[in-house]
Write an enzyme that holds these catalytic residues in place. Structure first.
Site, short mmCIF file in Angstrom:
data_model
loop_
_atom_site.label_atom_id
_atom_site.label_comp_id
_atom_site.label_asym_id
_atom_site.label_seq_id
_atom_site.Cartn_x
_atom_site.Cartn_y
_atom_site.Cartn_z
N ARG A 32 0.83 -1.21 0.00
CA ARG A 32 0.00 0.00 0.00
C ARG A 32 0.86 1.26 0.00
O ARG A 32 1.01 1.93 -1.01
CB ARG A 32 -0.95 -0.01 1.21
CG ARG A 32 -2.11 1.00 1.08
CD ARG A 32 -1.76 2.42 1.40
NE ARG A 32 -1.31 2.61 2.78
CZ ARG A 32 -0.93 3.79 3.28
NH1 ARG A 32 -0.95 4.88 2.52
NH2 ARG A 32 -0.52 3.89 4.53
N ASP A 33 1.50 1.56 1.11
CA ASP A 33 2.28 2.80 1.20
C ASP A 33 3.48 2.78 0.28
O ASP A 33 3.90 3.81 -0.23
CB ASP A 33 2.72 3.01 2.65
CG ASP A 33 3.03 4.47 2.97
OD1 ASP A 33 2.66 5.33 2.15
OD2 ASP A 33 3.62 4.74 4.01
N HIS A 67 5.42 4.42 12.59
CA HIS A 67 5.56 4.41 11.14
C HIS A 67 6.55 5.51 10.77
O HIS A 67 6.28 6.69 11.01
CB HIS A 67 4.18 4.69 10.50
CG HIS A 67 4.19 4.78 9.01
ND1 HIS A 67 3.77 3.74 8.20
CD2 HIS A 67 4.53 5.79 8.17
CE1 HIS A 67 3.85 4.12 6.94
NE2 HIS A 67 4.31 5.36 6.90
N HIS A 93 9.41 7.28 7.93
CA HIS A 93 10.03 7.45 6.62
C HIS A 93 11.48 7.89 6.83
O HIS A 93 11.83 8.41 7.89
CB HIS A 93 9.26 8.49 5.80
CG HIS A 93 7.93 7.98 5.32
ND1 HIS A 93 7.64 7.79 3.99
CD2 HIS A 93 6.82 7.60 5.99
CE1 HIS A 93 6.40 7.33 3.86
NE2 HIS A 93 5.89 7.21 5.06
N CYS A 114 4.01 9.79 0.22
CA CYS A 114 2.62 10.22 0.16
C CYS A 114 2.41 11.13 -1.05
O CYS A 114 3.15 12.11 -1.22
CB CYS A 114 2.26 10.97 1.45
SG CYS A 114 0.59 11.64 1.44
N ASN A 170 9.57 4.86 2.82
CA ASN A 170 9.52 4.30 4.16
C ASN A 170 10.87 3.70 4.53
O ASN A 170 11.71 3.43 3.67
CB ASN A 170 8.48 3.17 4.22
CG ASN A 170 7.07 3.63 3.96
OD1 ASN A 170 6.34 3.98 4.87
ND2 ASN A 170 6.67 3.64 2.69
#
Length: 299
Positions: free
Chosen positions: A12-13, A204, A206, A237, A246
């Site tokens: 996903r990300d 989470h 980055h 994003c 990430n």
């Protein structure tokens, strides 16, 4: 039993900000490879407006084709009640709802203010609980905003208090643009643990400014039960200018393994998947692949 749980967010990300749009078959293969490596919680899809994030337009097709394996949980990102409808219909095991810490980023990311985001979370959490689906809430841009700059810790911790009122199964603190440092990690996690002592915490990160791994290890020392990571270090994003990938699953595994932390995940298999994914995306991986986790013996 793992010392820390790794959440694979690459499907996903990791993919949502890439120029190339992988077909559903490749997304399913990425997830299958992750499961084979030992990852047991995977953020598989995102139920967002396909016109805004075309990379995630095939969420239902991906979910339909995923192998159902005992002990493996597939999560879907949900931003609003419509997204929840899709997630429940697709059969996700858990949802991840985002509440952004600043109004400008919240409006750009999901078309609502922070206040509206908190209310959305409360409505979604109630319905998901009734459906028997695990509920995680992520406070995004908790370490800094690309539009409003510094985000005071007190503001983030007030959001922790407010989202905790809807009884999440997990609260995540996210450095969406990669500006955080370990001192901030310590402050936010200590505050969150005081406010919601019975709710597991996840982080989470980055790696925009090469602090992501230091932040992850700091979080581990301050009580998190889970860490997000993306195979190959892909990610970002679409609505956060200059945000890079990430932290990479394989590089985080290397750091954890050398620190004596158990994850139950095979680093060599993840490293091979990172190389495979780089080829599918025609984009060099963001992480250093090394030699499938090898480390030379001293002479």
């Amino acid at each position: 039993m793992a010392d820390v749980e790794l959440i694979e967010v690459g499907p996903r990300d990791g993919l949502q900000n890439e120029a190339a749009i992988l077909p559903a078959a490749d997304k399913v293969r990425l997830i299958e490879r992750s499961v084979a490596a030992g990852l047991r919680r995977i953020e598989a899809v995102s139920f967002v407006n396909p016109k805004r994030v075309p990379q995630m337009a095939d969420a239902e097709a991906v979910m339909e084709r995923l192998p159902r394996v005992d002990g493996v949980s597939y999560a879907g990102l949900v931003l609003n009640p419509r997204g929840l409808d899709r997630a429940l219909a697709a059969g996700v095991d858990e949802i991840n709802v985002v509440v952004v810490s600043t109004d400008e980023f919240s409006r750009r990311n999901q078309g609502c203010s922070v206040e509206e985001g908190v209310r959305n979370w409360a409505r979604i959490a109630e319905r998901a609980r009734a459906a028997g689906v695990r509920r995680a809430v992520t406070i995004a841009a908790a370490f800094g905003c690309p539009f409003e700059g510094e985000v005071p810790a007190d503001k983030v911790l007030d959001l922790v208090r407010r989202v905790a009122e809807s009884e999440p199964d997990e609260i995540a603190i996210a450095d969406t643009i990669g500006v955080g440092v370990p001192a901030q990690v310590r402050t936010l996690l200590a505050g969150a643990a005081r406010i919601a002592p019975d709710v597991p915490l996840r982080c989470h990160f980055h790696n925009t400014r090469n602090t992501g791994y230091a932040n992850a290890l700091t979080a581990l020392d301050h009580g998190v039960s889970a860490l997000d990571a993306s195979t190959g270090g892909f990610g970002g994003c679409p609505f956060a200018p200059a945000a890079t990938g990430n932290i990479a699953t394989e590089d985080l595994l290397y750091a954890l393994d050398r620190t004596g932390v158990t994850t139950g995940v095979e680093m060599g298999t993840v490293t091979e998947t990172a190389a495979w994914l780089a080829g599918r995306l025609d984009n060099p991986v963001q992480a250093f692949l090394g030699r499938a986790g090898s480390f030379p013996a001293a002479n």
